[in-house]
Write a protein that holds these residues in place. Structure first.
Motif, mmCIF file in Angstrom:
data_model
loop_
_atom_site.group_PDB
_atom_site.id
_atom_site.type_symbol
_atom_site.label_atom_id
_atom_site.label_comp_id
_atom_site.label_asym_id
_atom_site.label_seq_id
_atom_site.Cartn_x
_atom_site.Cartn_y
_atom_site.Cartn_z
ATOM 1 N N ARG A 149 -2.828 2.154 -4.830
ATOM 2 C CA ARG A 149 -4.062 1.447 -4.511
ATOM 3 C C ARG A 149 -4.383 0.370 -5.548
ATOM 4 O O ARG A 149 -5.432 -0.278 -5.476
ATOM 5 C CB ARG A 149 -5.223 2.435 -4.392
ATOM 6 N N PHE A 150 -3.489 0.201 -6.482
ATOM 7 C CA PHE A 150 -3.583 -0.904 -7.444
ATOM 8 C C PHE A 150 -2.162 -1.324 -7.804
ATOM 9 O O PHE A 150 -1.281 -0.483 -7.974
ATOM 10 C CB PHE A 150 -4.322 -0.470 -8.719
ATOM 11 N N GLY A 151 -1.952 -2.612 -7.913
ATOM 12 C CA GLY A 151 -0.652 -3.107 -8.357
ATOM 13 C C GLY A 151 0.447 -2.976 -7.331
ATOM 14 O O GLY A 151 1.626 -2.929 -7.696
ATOM 15 N N SER A 152 0.109 -2.963 -6.050
ATOM 16 C CA SER A 152 1.153 -2.833 -5.038
ATOM 17 C C SER A 152 1.876 -4.156 -4.853
ATOM 18 O O SER A 152 1.370 -5.230 -5.211
ATOM 19 C CB SER A 152 0.568 -2.375 -3.699
ATOM 20 N N VAL A 153 3.048 -4.080 -4.248
ATOM 21 C CA VAL A 153 3.831 -5.291 -4.010
ATOM 22 C C VAL A 153 3.115 -6.204 -3.028
ATOM 23 O O VAL A 153 3.281 -7.438 -3.079
ATOM 24 C CB VAL A 153 5.251 -4.936 -3.530
ATOM 25 N N ALA A 154 2.299 -5.638 -2.146
ATOM 26 C CA ALA A 154 1.557 -6.469 -1.207
ATOM 27 C C ALA A 154 0.560 -7.371 -1.920
ATOM 28 O O ALA A 154 0.225 -8.456 -1.433
ATOM 29 C CB ALA A 154 0.836 -5.591 -0.186
ATOM 30 N N ALA A 155 0.062 -6.925 -3.071
ATOM 31 C CA ALA A 155 -0.878 -7.743 -3.835
ATOM 32 C C ALA A 155 -0.191 -8.953 -4.466
ATOM 33 O O ALA A 155 -0.833 -9.964 -4.741
ATOM 34 C CB ALA A 155 -1.546 -6.907 -4.929
ATOM 35 N N LEU A 156 1.114 -8.842 -4.711
ATOM 36 C CA LEU A 156 1.835 -9.937 -5.354
ATOM 37 C C LEU A 156 2.062 -11.106 -4.413
ATOM 38 O O LEU A 156 1.821 -12.258 -4.749
ATOM 39 C CB LEU A 156 3.187 -9.445 -5.890
ATOM 40 N N GLY A 157 2.569 -10.822 -3.208
ATOM 41 C CA GLY A 157 2.935 -11.907 -2.311
ATOM 42 C C GLY A 157 4.149 -12.649 -2.827
ATOM 43 O O GLY A 157 4.856 -12.187 -3.742
ATOM 44 N N PRO A 158 4.457 -13.823 -2.275
ATOM 45 C CA PRO A 158 5.638 -14.581 -2.709
ATOM 46 C C PRO A 158 5.391 -15.337 -4.004
ATOM 47 O O PRO A 158 4.246 -15.623 -4.369
ATOM 48 C CB PRO A 158 5.878 -15.549 -1.550
ATOM 49 N N LEU A 159 6.482 -15.669 -4.676
ATOM 50 C CA LEU A 159 6.433 -16.464 -5.900
ATOM 51 C C LEU A 159 7.371 -17.657 -5.754
ATOM 52 O O LEU A 159 8.533 -17.505 -5.359
ATOM 53 C CB LEU A 159 6.864 -15.637 -7.113
ATOM 54 N N VAL A 160 6.861 -18.835 -6.069
ATOM 55 C CA VAL A 160 7.680 -20.047 -6.168
ATOM 56 C C VAL A 160 7.455 -20.577 -7.572
ATOM 57 O O VAL A 160 6.318 -20.885 -7.955
ATOM 58 C CB VAL A 160 7.278 -21.093 -5.116
ATOM 59 N N ALA A 161 8.525 -20.655 -8.368
ATOM 60 C CA ALA A 161 8.356 -20.985 -9.782
ATOM 61 C C ALA A 161 9.621 -21.636 -10.326
ATOM 62 O O ALA A 161 10.666 -21.671 -9.668
ATOM 63 C CB ALA A 161 8.044 -19.715 -10.580
ATOM 64 N N ARG A 162 9.498 -22.138 -11.528
ATOM 65 C CA ARG A 162 10.670 -22.615 -12.252
ATOM 66 C C ARG A 162 11.453 -21.415 -12.747
ATOM 67 O O ARG A 162 10.911 -20.530 -13.412
ATOM 68 C CB ARG A 162 10.256 -23.477 -13.442
ATOM 69 N N GLY A 163 12.727 -21.366 -12.425
ATOM 70 C CA GLY A 163 13.604 -20.335 -12.937
ATOM 71 C C GLY A 163 14.417 -20.843 -14.113
ATOM 72 O O GLY A 163 14.801 -22.011 -14.154
ATOM 73 N N VAL A 164 14.652 -19.960 -15.072
ATOM 74 C CA VAL A 164 15.477 -20.278 -16.239
ATOM 75 C C VAL A 164 16.547 -19.205 -16.358
ATOM 76 O O VAL A 164 16.234 -18.013 -16.396
ATOM 77 C CB VAL A 164 14.643 -20.321 -17.532
ATOM 78 N N LEU A 165 17.800 -19.628 -16.375
ATOM 79 C CA LEU A 165 18.916 -18.690 -16.522
ATOM 80 C C LEU A 165 19.342 -18.630 -17.983
ATOM 81 O O LEU A 165 19.800 -19.632 -18.556
ATOM 82 C CB LEU A 165 20.102 -19.123 -15.658
ATOM 83 N N LEU A 166 19.201 -17.444 -18.585
ATOM 84 C CA LEU A 166 19.747 -17.191 -19.922
ATOM 85 C C LEU A 166 21.141 -16.604 -19.729
ATOM 86 O O LEU A 166 21.310 -15.406 -19.526
ATOM 87 C CB LEU A 166 18.846 -16.228 -20.695
#
Length: 322
Positions: A149-166
């Protein structure tokens, strides 16, 4: 190598090969130092709140030649030393029932995805430390048999961001990092210099250890016993840069754990202290090649988890676009 459990490297004792062991007291001080509780609204999106429309526009500007690279491992239905709970896939309709045209073919999928075989996202309800979820919420009251009831994946939704590969193997000149190799803060800084990239606010950081290449060439082993990943001393640096997401071709934690009595300390620091979701078990080999060819190690990253109310995470196929 056949992928037999006997092929697994012998794990060193806790702390060996990872630097000095970290005491629980030292870990708790580190936890307090990187904690961002009370910082975000809504709290159960955690560090994903960092990513604004401006971040998305800047990330989209990184698309230059339109190369699209999926980062997920194949759906794994075979048991093995790194897959104790194989995914399920079977046909539920073969079109052999008399029915009006067109006939249909259907299949059933099921998976216990938290583990070492399925590419997945860990939501903020996945990890509690000392009985608390991110933001100091009581795990025992908020996660039960009905879900989170807190911190579920449904609360996150999609992410569009800058990715950095180490891409650590590229930096050190090896095909892969051997299991139990810890990636320290100085390794992260060295990788930034060598790869010509700087981790910044709202970024999604992906660590390539080369584990998928090693698995293909040497066979599977038990990554719970030994796997390359971040040492806890790398987390303050990543926290200071304001990252929104952390992931890699393992589960981000070096194993054996360098912290006494804490089996997944990076999970606890990233998810529970910092509010940073984790991407586990990616296949970063094609991305490594593409980044080397392009001469850059940042890109547009898209992550779209399943919309599962109460879910502690989700299988996912992240996509990098260069």
């Amino acid at each position: 190598m056949t992928g037999n459990p006997s092929d697994a490297p012998s794990p060193p004792p806790t702390g060996a090969g990872n630097g000095p062991a970290v005491s629980r007291r030292e870990f708790d001080a580190l936890f307090a130092a990187v904690r961002t509780w009370g910082h975000w609204t809504p709290a159960d999106r955690g560090a994903w709140n960092r990513v604004t429309p401006d971040h998305v526009r800047r990330a989209a500007a990184l698309v230059r030649d339109g190369t699209v690279i999926p980062l997920a491992r194949p759906w794994d239905t075979a048991a093995g030393p790194d897959n104790s709970r194989p995914a399920l896939h079977f046909m539920s309709d073969l079109g052999d029932v008399e029915a009006p045209e067109p006939t249909t073919h259907k299949d059933f999928l099921a998976v216990d995805y938290h583990g070492k075989a399925v590419s997945h996202l860990d939501a903020l309800s996945h990890i509690a430390y000392r009985g608390q979820l991110y933001d100091g919420r009581p795990a025992g009251e908020l996660v039960d048999s009905q879900g989170a009831r807190f911190g579920s994946v449904a609360a996150l939704g999609p992410l569009v961001a800058r990715g950095v590969l180490l891409d650590l193997p590229t930096v050190v000149g090896n095909a892969w990092l051997e299991p139990a190799r810890a990636v320290h803060a100085e390794d992260v800084a060295a990788a930034e210099r060598a790869l010509g990239v700087t981790i910044g606010d709202g970024d999604a950081v992906l660590l390539r250890t080369g584990s998928m290449r090693r698995r293909r060439e040497r066979g599977a082993w038990n990554p719970d016993a030994a796997s390359a990943g971040f040492h806890v001393d790398a987390l303050p640096l990543l926290a200071s840069r304001g990252i929104a997401l952390l992931g890699g071709d393992g589960d981000s934690d070096v194993r054996p754990s360098p912290v006494e009595g804490v089996h997944s300390p990076v999970h606890a620091l990233a998810i529970t202290a910092m509010g940073v979701p984790l991407l586990d078990n990616l296949d970063l080999e094609a991305l490594s090649t593409a980044c080397a060819e392009a001469g850059r190690h940042d890109f547009l990253l898209l992550v779209a988890p399943l919309n599962v109310p109460g879910g502690t995470g989700s299988p996912v196929t992240p996509v990098a676009v260069l």
